[in-house]
Scaffold this active site. Structure first.
Site, PDB file in Angstrom:
ATOM      1  N   GLY A  47      50.427  36.072  43.535  1.00  0.00           N
ATOM      2  CA  GLY A  47      50.061  37.624  42.875  1.00  0.00           C
ATOM      3  C   GLY A  47      49.486  37.372  41.443  1.00  0.00           C
ATOM      4  N   CYS A  99      43.672  38.459  41.562  1.00  0.00           N
ATOM      5  CA  CYS A  99      44.351  38.799  42.495  1.00  0.00           C
ATOM      6  C   CYS A  99      45.067  40.079  42.491  1.00  0.00           C
ATOM      7  CB  CYS A  99      45.339  37.656  42.840  1.00  0.00           C
ATOM      8  SG  CYS A  99      46.504  37.838  44.197  1.00  0.00           S
ATOM      9  N   GLY A 115      47.328  35.692  39.666  1.00  0.00           N
ATOM     10  CA  GLY A 115      45.942  35.144  39.463  1.00  0.00           C
ATOM     11  C   GLY A 115      44.940  36.348  38.987  1.00  0.00           C
TER      12      GLY A 115
END
Length: 347
Positions: free
Chosen positions: A181, A186, A183
């Site tokens: 998570g 993301c 990124g």
């Protein structure tokens, strides 16, 4: 249900405390590292930064450009066997040693990977990549891959906790990819409520992996060279970059023009854009867990590569580390509430 009370930290929550140094210049810092991997027995040396296996980052063009800096590229899994064969035939041996083949975990993925590796034996890295590395099926696939390719260096992820890091290494992974998570494109954390602050994940997983003779990749959460330094300081052996390497000439994203200015599309691999492109849309039973952004074109990636490496060298000089390998031993993190003076950021 239970609540863990221990504080978990991301890169934005800390800075690295400076220490006395005998280094006279940033040029005295050695960024190259050498690893011998637990299961494959392969030895690799280079700068342990990796371009992410996203189809708007991990391209053949990116691999060719970054190899000149001794940087790795995890090439995305959507190239065909024929495209791989053409690339491997035209690329130098030096480029190929900086390339990772990426794959999913389906039977089709396995057969495709088999064809690529049989035709191109110079490819030594295999990156087995799923969003959720906690499934029993994933662990079984890692074991299957290790049995099929005992001499290949296998990367497996993503996970964020020590016990799963250990399980993947025991199943045959040489390197575990860490991050759920963080990124830039993301949205897993907001769509699912699941995740783990990246710096704490790196610290926990590095401890677990190193105890078994494995390595880890910090994947996601870096927005600037200082974050890369913090990831290495936290114990990461490699750092994977997506957003920081997106938007360049070599990135492979679609270019669009608005009001005379050109932009490149960059999207997460679980985004609606990615699923529309590769699997015909978002399945009814799931939600997209990524977003699409438009980035101003940033020119050749070599400028960004030099910036990241320069920031790393400077970080090492601030703590007296003459080699990147020493950075984690020389790192003391301090918790902070601010990272920078932002008064002119909007100008």
């Amino acid at each position: 249900m239970r609540i863990e009370e221990d504080l978990k930290l991301g890169f934005k929550d800390v800075l690295i405390r400076p220490k006395r140094s005998t280094l006279k210049s940033r040029s005295d810092v050695e960024l190259e590292r050498q690893f011998t991997f637990k299961h494959s027995g392969q030895t690799w040396s280079g700068v342990p930064i990796i371009a992410a296996n996203m189809d708007t980052v991990g391209t053949f063009a990116m691999a060719t450009a970054l190899a000149s800096f001794d940087i790795l590229t995890a090439v995305h899994k959507h190239y065909s066997v024929e495209e791989w064969n053409a690339f491997a035939a035209s690329a130098s041996a030096d480029v190929l040693k900086h390339v990772m083949v990426s794959t999913g975990t389906s039977d089709t993925d396995f057969e495709k990977t088999k064809q690529i590796l049989i035709a191109n034996p110079a490819l030594n890295f295999l990156c087995i990549d799923v969003a959720n590395g906690y499934s029993e099926h994933f662990v079984q696939f890692v074991s299957k891959a290790r049995e099929a390719w005992p001499d290949k260096t296998i990367i497996a992820g993503n996970v964020v906790t020590g016990e799963m890091c250990e399980e993947l290494i025991l199943a045959g992974a040489d390197i575990v990819k860490v991050g759920i998570g963080p990124g830039s494109v993301c949205t897993t954390r907001v769509k699912t409520g699941v995740g783990y602050p990246q710096l704490s994940a790196v610290i926990e997983c590095a401890d677990a992996a190193h105890g078994l003779g494995g390595q880890i990749i910090s994947d996601g959460g870096c927005t600037m060279p200082g974050d890369v330094a913090k990831a290495f300081g936290g114990g990461a052996d490699f750092v994977m970059l997506g957003g920081m390497l997106a938007g360049h000439e070599e990135s492979g994203g679609t270019v669009v023009e608005e009001n005379g200015e050109k932009f490149m599309l960059f999207y997460g691999m679980s985004s609606e854009s990615a699923m529309n492109r590769h699997v015909g849309g978002v399945a009814q039973y799931r939600a997209a867990e990524g977003k699409t952004v438009k980035l101003p074109l940033r020119g050749p990636v070599e400028n960004t590569a030099r910036d990241v490496m320069g920031g790393l060298r400077s970080a090492c000089t601030y703590v007296g580390a003459s080699r990147l390998k020493e950075l984690t031993k020389r790192t003391t993190f301090i918790r902070v509430q601010e990272q920078e003076n932002r008064i002119f950021n909007s100008l």
